[in-house]
Design a protein around this motif. Structure first.
Motif, PDB file in Angstrom:
ATOM      1  N   ARG A  38       0.843  -1.185   0.000  1.00 15.40           N
ATOM      2  CA  ARG A  38       0.000   0.000   0.000  1.00 15.40           C
ATOM      3  C   ARG A  38       0.880   1.238   0.000  1.00 15.40           C
ATOM      4  NH1 ARG A  38      -3.454  -0.552   5.205  1.00 15.40           N
ATOM      5  NH2 ARG A  38      -3.222  -2.738   4.654  1.00 15.40           N
ATOM      6  N   GLY A  39       0.359   2.322  -0.517  1.00 14.51           N
ATOM      7  CA  GLY A  39       1.136   3.539  -0.561  1.00 14.51           C
ATOM      8  C   GLY A  39       1.328   4.124   0.822  1.00 14.51           C
ATOM      9  N   GLY A  40       2.505   4.672   1.073  1.00 16.20           N
ATOM     10  CA  GLY A  40       2.761   5.313   2.350  1.00 16.20           C
ATOM     11  C   GLY A  40       2.756   6.827   2.257  1.00 16.20           C
ATOM     12  N   SER A  41       2.510   7.358   1.051  1.00 15.51           N
ATOM     13  CA  SER A  41       2.537   8.806   0.861  1.00 15.51           C
ATOM     14  C   SER A  41       1.273   9.452   1.402  1.00 15.51           C
ATOM     15  CB  SER A  41       2.684   9.143  -0.625  1.00 15.51           C
ATOM     16  OG  SER A  41       3.924   8.703  -1.120  1.00 15.51           O
ATOM     17  N   SER A  42       1.451  10.566   2.086  1.00 14.18           N
ATOM     18  CA  SER A  42       0.314  11.333   2.587  1.00 14.18           C
ATOM     19  C   SER A  42      -0.313  12.140   1.452  1.00 14.18           C
ATOM     20  CB  SER A  42       0.766  12.281   3.692  1.00 14.18           C
ATOM     21  OG  SER A  42       1.623  13.283   3.148  1.00 14.18           O
TER      22      SER A  42
END
Length: 228
Positions: free
Chosen positions: A105-109
């Motif tokens: 999963r993406g970890g970018s805010s």
């Protein structure tokens, strides 16, 4: 002696040039961010490189149904209102999933995604990641959360050749973004991670949108959306 002095001064001249270049970079990028604090983002690198064109219609936050921002928080960045641009818990979880070979999963805010979408280009690499972190800090300091969300919802790719929630709402639901239902907002945000291959009417997307809509109720019952 003169030749030796010139040799000694050469590294100093290089350092001076590098320092001046850094000052110019800081001045230009900070001015760029300040300007976009007040004016709509005219175009992005992603739009310019899109072979399908870029249908978009900038819409102020006041004319976007609040359900869209709530859906974005519910699906993309549950701690948006709580962090200062970087959700380190999400980053750590994404790293652990990658190391274990599980679904990544993406970890970018949302702040990081906005910085990338507005100021940079798609793709990876440590250099681009470093610039993304720099611009994330700037927009958190200069724009604030409400403006970040406004820009995010206006520049995100919502379909093939379609950018922003206004163009997406017109394309998929036949009305403007000021009167989106929770399910419509959830269906559109479900498209964000893969706009080239997902449709709000797709079976998997519809099921995912149902889960997002359930999370939206939790967000509304908590302080997680207080900053918008």
């Amino acid at each position: 002696m003169a030749q030796a002095a010139r040799k000694r001064s050469f590294p100093l001249r290089i350092l001076v040039l590098l320092f001046k270049a850094l000052l110019w970079f800081l001045a230009i990028t900070i001015l760029w961010v300040v300007i976009l604090r007040f004016v709509p983002v005219p175009i992005t690198a992603t739009m310019l490189m899109d072979e399908h064109g870029a249908t978009r219609d900038w819409t102020s936050m006041g004319n976007i149904d609040r359900s869209m921002a709530v859906a974005a928080i519910a699906a993309e960045d549950g701690n948006f209102c709580l962090h200062n641009g970087f959700d380190f818990e999400a980053i750590e979880q994404a790293w652990e999933e990658r190391q274990s070979g599980r679904r990544q999963r993406g970890g970018s805010s949302i702040s990081q995604q906005t910085a990338k979408n507005v100021f940079l280009w798609q793709g990876g690499g440590w250099f681009r990641k470093g610039l993304e972190a720099y611009f994330t800090v700037l927009i958190e300091l200069i724009w604030g959360k409400n403006r970040i969300m406004e820009v995010y919802l206006n520049v995100a790719e919502t379909g093939i050749g379609t950018y922003g929630v206004e163009a997406g709402a017109q394309r998929y639901f036949g009305h403007d973004a000021s009167r989106l239902s929770d399910l419509e907002a959830a269906r559109m945000i479900a498209v964000f991670p893969a706009p080239q291959s997902r449709s709000p009417s797709g079976g998997w997307t519809s099921r995912y949108a149902g889960r997002i809509a359930a999370r939206m109720r939790q967000v509304r019952a908590s302080p997680l959306d207080d900053c918008i």
